[in-house]
Design an enzyme around this catalytic site. Structure first.
Site, short mmCIF file in Angstrom:
data_model
loop_
_atom_site.label_atom_id
_atom_site.label_comp_id
_atom_site.label_asym_id
_atom_site.label_seq_id
_atom_site.Cartn_x
_atom_site.Cartn_y
_atom_site.Cartn_z
CB SER A 138 -0.92 0.00 1.23
OG SER A 138 -1.57 1.25 1.39
CG ASP A 184 4.52 0.32 6.19
OD1 ASP A 184 5.26 0.14 7.17
OD2 ASP A 184 3.64 -0.50 5.84
#
Length: 406
Positions: A138, A184
């Site tokens: 993602s 992330d």
């Protein structure tokens, strides 16, 4: 042709995934974690259109949506309390349910925030990262998409570009996940290795040495929420014991930081030791799985240390490959893992972050993509040159797509 700001040529943005090397679960409780960029990447191909429509093509999850830019909402600062509320402004635009829903809403949010005038372009995204495996698929999508739209809108600064990309990618992660940690997208944007503690800004580690690794997907589904809740429950029931385990996990991460920043003889073996220790501690918390233990058993026979990466309970394992391991040995390990029913990828961790590509081997990306197509596919694509490029990009084998990273 409706001009795209600052470019009328095709280009590609690629962004890496991420792997947590040390500190899973303990990071939830304010302990240190170490993560690195994983050179399995998402690739966003941007091509101009001759009208005022924007097209989003995500072949990996079956998305191909065409939007009239006159109907997409335009966002001003502070219009929304949270980026995830963008769906409320979509009006009569139907956003389909399914795996691509959040990706479409993220695109709508970033487009509405960055573009004022109408324009026409297509963004096609291919990802070489398995979805839902804890490898940052993602974030890689959001970093590549944010970088592409920032460049198209003329909002990508000459200085501190990575900071701006990271900021908008984080907003994309908020659309997808509500309250992400930000680690992330930071790893995917910056690349290399990052030290992270909850509530503090991630810090790049001063090392240029990427590590050769195997990433093995167990394909065992797991719920991060349930695994985190399980550790929390164990901590509630046995606070003294579990806190000691969390402290020990923290110390593996801190020790790894020291090794990365103060290279000396024996670093590789000590990292292998820390990998084994970190996994053992995580297994004590109950977040391993029989499939992960099988991977560790197979790789241990070849003197390679493996551990779970991410929440555990399945997902993926990360294996450090010794620098003196021969290609034949690595291939043998991969074969054994595949024979055991696992998907296995050879890659590096700690490599480049987000990157732009305009040409491959001195050839523009659009011409290179069409030339790479097998003959029968090349004959079948539409005559429009950019339609052919998009169709070609969608059809290319993953090994060829990977060549679009600089």
């Amino acid at each position: 042709m409706v001009a795209i700001p600052h470019t009328t040529e095709a280009f590609v943005v690629s962004a890496p995934g991420k792997a947590i090397l040390f500190g899973e679960h303990a990071v939830v409780y304010g302990k240190t974690a170490v993560a690195g960029s994983l050179d399995m990447r998402a690739y966003a191909l941007v091509t101009p259109r001759s009208d005022d429509h924007v097209r989003l093509v995500l072949p990996d999850i079956g998305v191909d949506e065409l939007f009239d830019t006159n109907t997409l909402p335009r966002l001003t600062p502070n219009m929304l309390e949270h980026p995830g509320m963008v769906e409320q402004l979509m009006g009569h635009i139907s956003v389909p349910n399914g795996p691509g829903r959040l990706a479409i809403l993220t695109f709508a949010y970033l487009f509405g925030s960055l573009f004022v005038d109408n324009c026409g372009f297509t963004v096609s995204v291919r990802s070489l990262l398995p979805v839902g495996a804890g490898l940052g698929s993602s974030a890689a999508y959001n970093v590549a998409l944010a970088a592409a739209l920032l460049r198209l809108s003329g909002r990508l600064p000459a200085k501190n570009a990575s900071d701006v990309i990271n900021e908008w990618a984080f907003a994309g992660e908020q659309v997808a996940h509500g309250t992400p940690s930000g680690i992330d997208n930071a790893v995917s944007t910056r690349g290399g290795f990052l030290e992270y503690t909850k509530g503090s800004e991630a810090r790049n580690l001063c090392t240029t040495n990427a590590l050769r690794v195997l990433v093995t997907n167990t394909s065992v589904p797991r719920s991060t929420r349930e695994l985190v809740a399980g550790v929390r429950n164990a901590r509630d029931q046995h606070p003294t014991v579990v806190n000691l385990v969390l402290d020990a996990i923290h110390e593996t991460a801190v020790s790894a930081v020291s090794l990365f920043e103060n290279s000396s003889d024996g670093v590789e073996q000590r990292l292998q030791d820390l990998v084994r220790m970190n996994h053992g501690l995580l297994a004590t918390l109950g977040v391993s799985h029989a499939a992960l233990e099988r991977i560790r058993e197979i790789t241990a026979h070849h003197n390679m240390a493996s551990k779970l990466t991410g929440a555990g309970g399945g997902g993926c394992a990360l294996t450090l490959v010794p620098s003196d391991a021969s290609d034949e040995t690595v291939e043998q390990v991969q074969c054994e893992l595949r024979d055991a029913g696992f998907e296995c990828y050879s890659t590096v961790v700690g490599g480049k972050g987000v990157a732009f590509t305009e040409s491959v081997a001195a050839e523009s990306v659009d011409k290179w993509i069409v030339r790479m197509l097998p003959l029968e596919q090349n004959d079948a694509v539409p005559a429009d040159p950019f339609a052919a490029v998009i169709a070609g990009f969608v059809a290319l084998p993953a090994s060829v797509v990977a060549k679009l990273a600089p």
